[in-house]
Design an enzyme around this catalytic site. Structure first.
Site, mmCIF file in Angstrom:
data_model
loop_
_atom_site.group_PDB
_atom_site.id
_atom_site.type_symbol
_atom_site.label_atom_id
_atom_site.label_comp_id
_atom_site.label_asym_id
_atom_site.label_seq_id
_atom_site.Cartn_x
_atom_site.Cartn_y
_atom_site.Cartn_z
ATOM 1 N N CYS B 149 -6.473 2.554 26.614
ATOM 2 C CA CYS B 149 -6.519 1.289 25.633
ATOM 3 C C CYS B 149 -6.880 0.340 26.253
ATOM 4 O O CYS B 149 -7.383 -0.376 25.138
ATOM 5 C CB CYS B 149 -4.593 1.440 24.924
ATOM 6 S SG CYS B 149 -3.410 0.775 26.106
ATOM 7 N N HIS B 242 -4.635 -6.010 22.453
ATOM 8 C CA HIS B 242 -5.309 -5.798 23.715
ATOM 9 C C HIS B 242 -5.835 -7.170 24.045
ATOM 10 O O HIS B 242 -7.193 -6.757 23.567
ATOM 11 C CB HIS B 242 -4.952 -4.732 24.306
ATOM 12 C CG HIS B 242 -4.147 -3.792 25.101
ATOM 13 N ND1 HIS B 242 -3.011 -3.255 24.363
ATOM 14 C CD2 HIS B 242 -4.472 -2.538 25.205
ATOM 15 C CE1 HIS B 242 -1.798 -2.511 25.045
ATOM 16 N NE2 HIS B 242 -2.951 -1.310 25.519
#
Lengths: 350, 350, 350, 350
Positions: B149, B242
């Protein structure tokens, strides 16, 4: 017991002003006798004028002290300043001109040619710039500054390495606490569950202040360090403590053990002279793989120790590591206070 | 209306498993008909076995579906996998061996020589590695992976720049959401008011996966991209998204406008073929000086668009900027789903 | 200097076990010489076995102490316990049976007929129940408990009012910190930006423990207080400190000034006997209209003072106010420690 | 297609103003053609004047609309208002006087004798008060208000119970989201890891508005409901969604099943007339023992459904339960919009 030096605080109601008051409560050398803040607060009792945001109580003598107008008349000759840059640019010279020692956390004059920007463990000799200030020659007053809260932790971690291995390149990405923005500062709607990838002027300050701090006194100015540097500054949902992911490249080869030694052995004037606010250990390395963390490590050395961790090779530069520093203590009020203690020890405060 | 392809989900009760179920609810090509999870869940209704952590409700047909044992018997021939790496290492080959197309988010086989690690917008040609897999030859089964990710947002932002200017060096510091650690994952006592400067194995994954993704298909393997890279990974108190502070150096000179153009013009196979989960715009640049921010920007393109901002010169490398990507959609379930759609479009799913 | 009493800690690696160790570090009467935890930790050094979650460091002698098996053999005769209820139900009687004084924070035996549930400021006379315990008669051992972390702050605030005005009805709604759930406890995905309106068994505990604490010793048991009560318990994103919105109705008319006096004048055995962990002021009223707040007020009296604020008339009952108490200090480890100090002062610990 | 009704927004740059714009973007009946805000914003493009704090983008036609002065000249005849109370007290009558239908979220006129305070599902008949307004008679203009964000969720949950069982007593403790305080509103330093047990004037508003909403139209005024009530209001670190712990006592005996039925069967004018913003289900009960929770449940019914959970007997009153409502949608902009839709359906908007 000799009487303490009377000090005043400019910008006493802000977050950094509050830290000044907290850190000066039982100080062996200094005693707060004068407070000034914005016009709005003038004439009020400090306990009424301020929105106190610290866990310890307002020291009782300060709570009932009246807030004075922000002018040199009646102010003591040692002034701690924590003003917004634009106001500082106007007021600080006025106090220096009137003969005050202005020890300021503001950014306004940090990069001025004849103003020392000092971390006592790093570049105490830069204090000599004071003698170049026209205020000094005229009235005895002067201005001394400390760096931005994001620069100071970084520079404390870099200084022992620069001494031994000479830095060639630094890259730093910060994750900064909300208290760095003052009060009310960052709105909760802006930071809950969020990261803000921008803090106005912060990256520029970090880059230029780092070079000035690690530069060399050169006659009437500072020759900034010549390494290349890049900073990226982010705000995160942390109350106190700026965390930084740092990569460095050195001129001279450095082994991990040598770097750890450089940090472990780092002591300087504040430790040697036993300055009251000096941490026993300016830089402390934590072995645990997931430290330092602001929630657990920010208060080391009563907030005056910079903690470092995760030293490991960098795939681009030489080494990378994490730095943590308390932004309103080591990064602001404590920084100015340690500067004042150095000045006192060096005979600048009468 | 032709019937949909039946798909199964391995690791259906975890955070990524839940996202698979959510994203597949109204999918035009795929239909969830089989779920497997740990032994603990086996035989229970999914709605009972899972601790659903998403805002939309469990799709009713899935809520009452029984959780099957995690073996290929009775499983459909297309499997989405979201298992812990150690379990994946054992189970995924078993399903491939039994003839299943295993489209996995797990890290277990990402770096295996004959396993494609694919972002459909970036390196769709790497899918050809499937033909090198022994499972494929034996039973028709195969394994396809998507990146970590933290790598996927970065690589989506880098790919258009690499195509035009050739990357020489990349440095990335991440501030990663807690959902990236699964559920229960990060304890609240660890992250409230905190930054954790360490995520096990994350930096290694980011570095090696980025090079494989931007590498070149070379017979029966991938020649990784040769740029140097360094990643530092931090966990912050953000639910989803993120954020990454990135610096890059190019072989070829790039002006700001050219970089913005490279991002703006970036389209690829998923957009051309109109794959159902493809975002209209894979990379979107935000002009505002303080964006992207996870709280406001993470859901662009239904979570499949990577947002970029703050392009500015870097004092060390050439340029720096901020990247944001949804870690459980574009960075996990959506990544695998888009891989599956590419495979279907290319005729791999029968 | 007389030697200190050796004490052991059952459940030493949990959040409350850690608080025991922290609070006992420089204790004038007690010294930790024995630690036990789950089988997983047995035989390891404590510093390795525990995931320390406090800001102060592990006391060095404890850090290198080996974790013992959780059996009475070799254990000292004074045991602080911080076990999960199900394990406590099995182990605590075993230690009492072997002659140990078991001072426990667990809920397992709190409501047992012959087990004292004590807050030293509130119902120190309930300690006499010890003499009714069969363990006591057999081996000299006994079990003493302190209340749930949500009950203790409430009861400290209610006790002085009950003494003067007699409570008829209490309603309390809690907003409880995540540390109350232990570690790892509450997942960050469950609590970031959230409120959880349910804590298993908490409301029942609050209601029955409050009545037992404010009840009367009656031969070999406690006649619980007879007021009606209703509790609603919520979890919020706070690290330490349970905040409670409380309404009360009294039998006797009470003016605001009388209530404030009752709190201000409240002192009891721990203050009179100067027990080492006793707060100078058990209940402190804060005048400011928006206090108490966990972030600023939870550490009053080193976490042993309950703070109260916002006293105002209630439209349904008589008065309403806000209570704050530190849940792992006054609400857990400090509660047990103060019980131990009371026992020592009363001659129960040899 | 008939042309839409032109509407203006007073206070367009605030958090509630932004929600109006968001909710009106694709509205079938209304179209935003005029925006006003503070003097500071006047003349600027809305996209420049506002600090947009929502996840969806500013609707393009609005982004480039000029902010008008906050005077009736040139304003359309239907005005949504989201002003601070002190400004609203001055401006809203001026617009009504000029003939505008002012549908406001401000508290300024909520308790005025001839001003309807309406939740369309609860007391649509109160709209008739419009005819008593002097503005109405003079110019056709009028003012209609919706309740405070903390009252509306409560009253939606109470209304079906009041109809069937008659409420005698209500106690409510709120845990309110920061968006309820507007922008910048609550400082992050005040709420991170904290609970603030005070919101100025909120408890008074909740108590008096609840009684007016559940009161009866009585000639030219409202006879408020006569039950007793007590509210305690707290701020917590949640972005959107007010959670409330509620206890009630009824005149008529109510079984749990009857209460659940009352909620399940509750439908009213907005559902019957299919008003565009009406939720299909105004009150939804969640069976799970730990719901509703703001992070997962606040968006039910596009933020217009009030969710309820944890119905259980109360030890003091009859029943207790938890209520959750979206404070800036159902509790503010959506409330006003549904009022406008009701007015349109009833023929009040020309």
């Amino acid at each position: 017991m000799p009487s303490k030096i009377h000090v005043g605080i400019l910008g006493a109601t802000g977050i950094v002003g509050q830290r000044f008051i907290q850190m000066l409560e039982h100080h062996p050398w200094f005693e707060v006798t004068w407070l000034a803040a914005s016009d709005r607060s003038e004439g009020k009792e400090y306990g009424v004028a301020t929105r106190w945001r610290l866990k310890t109580a307002i020291p009782p003598p300060v709570a009932t002290m009246r807030v004075s107008p922000a002018t040199p008349d009646g102010a003591p000759s040692v002034i701690f300043a924590a003003l917004d840059a634009s106001i500082a640019a106007e007021l600080e010279p006025r106090f220096a001109d009137a003969g005050c020692a202005v020890i300021t956390n503001s950014s306004a004059l940090r990069m001025a040619k004849d103003v020392p920007l000092v971390i006592p463990e790093v570049n105490p000799d830069h204090m000599k710039l004071i003698e170049c200030q026209s205020w000094r020659r005229k009235s005895g007053g002067f201005v001394v500054t400390n760096p931005n809260c994001s620069a100071i932790g970084l520079v404390l971690a870099l200084a022992p390495l620069h001494q031994r291995f000479q830095i060639e390149t630094v890259m730093a990405v910060t994750m900064q606490a909300v208290s760095g923005a003052g009060y009310p500062g960052v709105a909760s709607l802006d930071i809950l569950g969020n990261v803000i990838p921008y803090i106005p002027k912060e990256e520029e300050k970090m880059e230029e202040e780092t070079r000035k701090l690690l530069g060399r006194l050169n006659g009437a100015g500072i020759a900034p360090a010549t390494f290349t540097m890049s900073a990226q500054c982010n705000r995160v949902a942390v109350e106190d403590g700026h965390t930084e992911s740092v990569s460095v490249k050195f001129k001279n080869k450095a082994e991990a053990a040598e770097i750890l030694n450089a940090w472990a052995e780092f002591r300087s004037i504040p430790q040697e002279r036993n300055l009251p606010s000096a941490p026993e250990v300016p830089v402390r390395y934590l072995d645990s793989s997931d430290r330092p963390q602001p929630r657990f490590d920010v208060d080391f050395g009563r907030g005056m120790t910079t903690t470092v961790g995760r030293l490991r090779p960098c795939g681009v530069l030489d080494w990378k590591f994490t730095v943590l520093s308390h932004n309103t203590i080591r990064g602001a009020a404590g920084a100015a206070l340690l500067n004042a203690e150095l000045l006192k020890a060096e005979g600048y405060l009468g």
